[in-house]
Design a protein around this motif. Structure first.
Motif, PDB file in Angstrom:
ATOM      1  N   ARG A  10       0.845  -1.194   0.000  1.00  0.00           N
ATOM      2  CA  ARG A  10       0.000   0.000   0.000  1.00  0.00           C
ATOM      3  C   ARG A  10       0.878   1.241   0.000  1.00  0.00           C
ATOM      4  O   ARG A  10       1.967   1.247   0.565  1.00  0.00           O
ATOM      5  CB  ARG A  10      -0.887   0.028   1.252  1.00  0.00           C
ATOM      6  N   LEU A  11       0.398   2.284  -0.678  1.00  0.00           N
ATOM      7  CA  LEU A  11       1.103   3.564  -0.693  1.00  0.00           C
ATOM      8  C   LEU A  11       0.077   4.691  -0.728  1.00  0.00           C
ATOM      9  O   LEU A  11      -0.947   4.578  -1.395  1.00  0.00           O
ATOM     10  CB  LEU A  11       2.023   3.673  -1.914  1.00  0.00           C
ATOM     11  N   SER A  12       0.342   5.759   0.001  1.00  0.00           N
ATOM     12  CA  SER A  12      -0.556   6.924  -0.036  1.00  0.00           C
ATOM     13  C   SER A  12       0.259   8.181   0.149  1.00  0.00           C
ATOM     14  O   SER A  12       1.468   8.133   0.392  1.00  0.00           O
ATOM     15  CB  SER A  12      -1.622   6.816   1.066  1.00  0.00           C
ATOM     16  N   LYS A  13      -0.409   9.341   0.035  1.00  0.00           N
ATOM     17  CA  LYS A  13       0.276  10.626   0.167  1.00  0.00           C
ATOM     18  C   LYS A  13       0.893  10.794   1.551  1.00  0.00           C
ATOM     19  O   LYS A  13       1.886  11.479   1.721  1.00  0.00           O
ATOM     20  CB  LYS A  13      -0.705  11.774  -0.110  1.00  0.00           C
ATOM     21  N   GLU A  14       0.285  10.158   2.557  1.00  0.00           N
ATOM     22  CA  GLU A  14       0.807  10.276   3.929  1.00  0.00           C
ATOM     23  C   GLU A  14       2.224   9.720   4.006  1.00  0.00           C
ATOM     24  O   GLU A  14       3.051  10.174   4.777  1.00  0.00           O
ATOM     25  CB  GLU A  14      -0.104   9.532   4.904  1.00  0.00           C
ATOM     26  N   ASP A  15       2.516   8.684   3.167  1.00  0.00           N
ATOM     27  CA  ASP A  15       3.834   8.057   3.163  1.00  0.00           C
ATOM     28  C   ASP A  15       4.836   8.904   2.385  1.00  0.00           C
ATOM     29  O   ASP A  15       5.999   8.996   2.755  1.00  0.00           O
ATOM     30  CB  ASP A  15       3.748   6.655   2.544  1.00  0.00           C
ATOM     31  N   LEU A  16       4.370   9.551   1.329  1.00  0.00           N
ATOM     32  CA  LEU A  16       5.255  10.401   0.536  1.00  0.00           C
ATOM     33  C   LEU A  16       5.766  11.571   1.361  1.00  0.00           C
ATOM     34  O   LEU A  16       6.833  12.102   1.107  1.00  0.00           O
ATOM     35  CB  LEU A  16       4.526  10.912  -0.704  1.00  0.00           C
ATOM     36  N   ASN A  17       5.000  11.967   2.387  1.00  0.00           N
ATOM     37  CA  ASN A  17       5.429  13.066   3.260  1.00  0.00           C
ATOM     38  C   ASN A  17       6.595  12.654   4.163  1.00  0.00           C
ATOM     39  O   ASN A  17       7.290  13.487   4.700  1.00  0.00           O
ATOM     40  CB  ASN A  17       4.269  13.529   4.145  1.00  0.00           C
ATOM     41  N   LYS A  18       6.788  11.324   4.321  1.00  0.00           N
ATOM     42  CA  LYS A  18       7.792  10.841   5.264  1.00  0.00           C
ATOM     43  C   LYS A  18       9.091  10.420   4.586  1.00  0.00           C
ATOM     44  O   LYS A  18      10.111  10.251   5.228  1.00  0.00           O
ATOM     45  CB  LYS A  18       7.251   9.641   6.046  1.00  0.00           C
ATOM     46  N   ILE A  19       9.052  10.174   3.269  1.00  0.00           N
ATOM     47  CA  ILE A  19      10.200   9.561   2.602  1.00  0.00           C
ATOM     48  C   ILE A  19      10.816  10.511   1.594  1.00  0.00           C
ATOM     49  O   ILE A  19      10.218  11.480   1.173  1.00  0.00           O
ATOM     50  CB  ILE A  19       9.785   8.249   1.915  1.00  0.00           C
ATOM     51  N   TYR A  20      12.035  10.159   1.189  1.00  0.00           N
ATOM     52  CA  TYR A  20      12.763  10.998   0.251  1.00  0.00           C
ATOM     53  C   TYR A  20      13.260  10.193  -0.952  1.00  0.00           C
ATOM     54  O   TYR A  20      14.021  10.682  -1.755  1.00  0.00           O
ATOM     55  CB  TYR A  20      13.953  11.666   0.952  1.00  0.00           C
ATOM     56  N   ASP A  21      12.847   8.952  -1.089  1.00  0.00           N
ATOM     57  CA  ASP A  21      13.177   8.134  -2.256  1.00  0.00           C
ATOM     58  C   ASP A  21      11.986   7.258  -2.560  1.00  0.00           C
ATOM     59  O   ASP A  21      10.911   7.436  -1.988  1.00  0.00           O
ATOM     60  CB  ASP A  21      14.436   7.293  -1.994  1.00  0.00           C
ATOM     61  N   ASP A  22      12.162   6.310  -3.477  1.00  0.00           N
ATOM     62  CA  ASP A  22      11.036   5.470  -3.884  1.00  0.00           C
ATOM     63  C   ASP A  22      11.027   4.116  -3.203  1.00  0.00           C
ATOM     64  O   ASP A  22      10.430   3.164  -3.686  1.00  0.00           O
ATOM     65  CB  ASP A  22      11.045   5.287  -5.408  1.00  0.00           C
ATOM     66  N   SER A  23      11.712   4.008  -2.017  1.00  0.00           N
ATOM     67  CA  SER A  23      11.795   2.718  -1.333  1.00  0.00           C
ATOM     68  C   SER A  23      10.438   2.208  -0.882  1.00  0.00           C
ATOM     69  O   SER A  23      10.265   1.009  -0.653  1.00  0.00           O
ATOM     70  CB  SER A  23      12.752   2.818  -0.134  1.00  0.00           C
ATOM     71  N   GLU A  24       9.462   3.130  -0.708  1.00  0.00           N
ATOM     72  CA  GLU A  24       8.138   2.714  -0.260  1.00  0.00           C
ATOM     73  C   GLU A  24       7.199   2.441  -1.439  1.00  0.00           C
ATOM     74  O   GLU A  24       6.031   2.134  -1.240  1.00  0.00           O
ATOM     75  CB  GLU A  24       7.516   3.808   0.621  1.00  0.00           C
ATOM     76  N   SER A  25       7.691   2.594  -2.679  1.00  0.00           N
ATOM     77  CA  SER A  25       6.830   2.429  -3.839  1.00  0.00           C
ATOM     78  C   SER A  25       6.220   1.034  -3.871  1.00  0.00           C
ATOM     79  O   SER A  25       6.785   0.070  -3.324  1.00  0.00           O
ATOM     80  CB  SER A  25       7.610   2.691  -5.132  1.00  0.00           C
ATOM     81  N   ILE A  26       5.071   0.926  -4.537  1.00  0.00           N
ATOM     82  CA  ILE A  26       4.388  -0.366  -4.665  1.00  0.00           C
ATOM     83  C   ILE A  26       5.323  -1.400  -5.286  1.00  0.00           C
ATOM     84  O   ILE A  26       5.405  -2.551  -4.822  1.00  0.00           O
ATOM     85  CB  ILE A  26       3.113  -0.210  -5.527  1.00  0.00           C
ATOM     86  N   LYS A  27       6.050  -0.993  -6.313  1.00  0.00           N
ATOM     87  CA  LYS A  27       6.948  -1.918  -7.012  1.00  0.00           C
ATOM     88  C   LYS A  27       8.011  -2.486  -6.073  1.00  0.00           C
ATOM     89  O   LYS A  27       8.257  -3.699  -6.035  1.00  0.00           O
ATOM     90  CB  LYS A  27       7.615  -1.191  -8.177  1.00  0.00           C
TER      91      LYS A  27
END
Length: 532
Positions: A10-27
């Motif tokens: 799962r990914l949402s805007k709340e997570d994008l606020n916490k990270i600085y790379d794409d490590s949390e991306s769905i892929k």
């Protein structure tokens, strides 16, 4: 024994606020899950995935599909990158990971959190619960922080809604600024014009539908904008309605004032929206071009206050809401009936008389008698002519329109006070946002944050109360000046009239008192209170 595993990402805007790379991306989440399952020697049946959904959202499509499959025993293990991917809600963590899954013999694994319900003991369960609480607190803080940012923008007069109000467009160079839509704005003006002329809400809606003018939703769709849940839209959704017209007539946005904060969510966990009391709306004056001028707006609001009902043909009688019985002070209502043409009731022509509303309920409750509309119109025209001869003296007009320099000085002072107070409020909100970030970074303690935050909020509240008083005084002075300056225009406009209409009645007359016939003169007693 073959172990059937599934993954969840799962990914949402709340997570994008916490990270600085794409490590949390769905892929990348899916790759991590696949590698882990492969190392365990399990069979990966499917990876359920929800993109752009909050961790507190209980209506995630694939999340609920996964829960349904779990109840049907379609797999043995659920694997996530970490527990927050499954949910950022301690209630969901407790219900499923520590409850339903264990009861259904479903194993849960959060790779990076080292959580595995197959090996869970008291300590590891507390770690899982702590993660759940931390994520819940994070969402609460994030929700509060976002709300504060939005309120700061609202108080600055920045437009933050997804779509522009009907009649306006978002400025391509500044999405927080509104500009006039040259097409839809003309429809807004037409609606206000028709209402002043005496057409009822539904009559206006019917006229717009008959002319195939798209309503706000259809117009938005035709402009290529997203219109929300299509499943809720029917053919009726694209028709103008009386209540839509009513809301437009009472929307101060059309006067150039930014009005926001009228609705709010019950909680960050809920999608339910409730209305906010009017005294808590955030209103910033003169932020964008006005479609409706002040005179038109005031006229419409005065009509709205009277709550008059239209006739059967959808037209409001020009005297409605303006007549009162001189004997009991109750409103007088119009009674319309078809004219008799050669013994046949006409379908297009009507006679109208006005009767005391109290007497209509009980015949002996008032001694007043009714009056025909024709007789009343002739009397008003006659009185207006007499009034003009006495009152409309050029020197008298010049004297009445004189505005002292002191009033302008007072206006300037109040405008300066308004600017100063708005600046104080804006600086206070900015200080709270900065203070919050200092707390998050650990630069100040929770106690220090609470003390300073309370002090700033008190200062903001004091400034807001002072601003309300200044705006009230400012509006009164501006309106009085406006009234005086425009009196000459009204005088010239109606100097030579020979027929009345709704606009003239609204402009010139406050109330007309209808009494009985004078016993000595035999003439009807009619008292007119003018708007001057």
């Amino acid at each position: 024994m073959t172990v059937r595993a599934v993954g969840y990402s799962r990914l949402s805007k709340e997570d994008l606020n916490k990270i600085y790379d794409d490590s949390e991306s769905i892929k990348n989440q899916n790759n991590l899950i696949s590698e882990y399952v492969d190392k365990q020697g399990w069979i990966l049946q499917e990876i359920y995935s929800d993109d752009d959904f909050k961790g507190s959202d209980r209506n995630r499509p694939d999340f609920n599909r996964m829960l349904s499959d779990a109840y049907q025993n379609k797999f043995d293990v659920i694997v996530c990158k970490n527990q927050s991917r499954f949910a950022r809600d301690i209630e969901l963590i407790e219900k499923y990971i520590h409850g339903k899954f264990i009861e259904g013999n479903i194993r849960f694994v959060a790779i990076q959190d080292n959580i595995d319900t197959a090996n869970m003991n008291s300590a590891s369960k507390k770690i899982s619960q702590l993660h759940g609480l931390t994520d819940t607190w994070y969402l609460e803080d994030l929700s509060g922080n976002i709300s504060n940012v939005f309120d700061t923008k609202r108080k600055k007069g920045e437009y933050i809604a997804s779509w522009a109000l009907y009649g306006y467009l978002k400025n391509p160079e500044n999405k927080n600024e509104l500009i006039i839509d040259p097409v839809a704005s003309e429809i807004v003006k037409l609606i206000f014009k028709w209402y002043i002329e005496g057409r009822g809400l539904q009559k206006i809606a019917n006229l717009l539908n008959q002319r195939n003018i798209p309503n706000p939703l259809k117009y938005k769709k035709d402009m290529g904008m997203k219109i929300g849940a299509k499943s809720r839209i029917t053919s009726k959704s694209y028709l103008w309605r009386g209540d839509t017209i009513g809301r437009m007539l009472e929307n101060q946005m059309y006067m150039g004032h930014m009005v926001q904060g009228r609705l709010k969510k019950v909680s960050y966990k809920s999608k339910k929206i409730v209305s906010v009391p009017k005294d808590h709306w955030i209103i910033v004056k003169n932020t964008h071009p006005a479609i409706i001028d002040r005179e038109t707006w005031d006229t419409v609001q005065n009509i709205r206050k009277t709550k008059v009902k239209p006739r059967r043909d959808g037209i409001v009688n020009m005297f409605n809401g303006k007549l009162r019985c001189l004997e009991c002070s109750e409103l007088m209502y119009a009674i319309t009936y078809p004219k008799q043409l050669h013994g046949i009731k006409s379908k297009t022509e009507f006679n109208t008389i006005f009767r005391c509303s109290k007497k209509m309920i009980q015949s002996n409750a008032c001694v007043s008698t009714g009056i025909s509309m024709n007789l009343l119109e002739l009397h008003v025209l006659s009185e207006l002519k007499k009034f003009s001869e006495i009152y409309f003296d050029e020197k008298s007009i010049e004297t009445q329109l004189t505005i002292t320099d002191g009033r302008f000085e007072n206006l300037t002072r109040l405008q300066s006070d308004k600017e100063r107070l708005n600046k104080q409020i804006s600086e206070g909100n900015h200080a709270i946002a900065t203070l919050y970030m200092d707390k998050v970074r650990g630069l100040i303690s929770e106690k220090q944050f609470s003390q300073i935050n309370t002090q700033i909020l008190m200062e903001i509240k004091s400034s807001e109360e002072a601003l309300k008083q200044v705006e009230k005084e400012l509006e009164g002075i501006s309106f009085n000046m406006f009234q005086k300056i425009n009196l000459s225009e009204i005088i010239e406009r109606y100097r030579e009239i020979n027929k009345l209409n709704r606009n003239i009645i609204l402009d010139l007359i406050d109330v007309i008192y209808i009494g009985r016939k004078d016993e000595k003169t035999g003439k009807r007693i009619i008292k007119i209170l003018w708007n001057f």
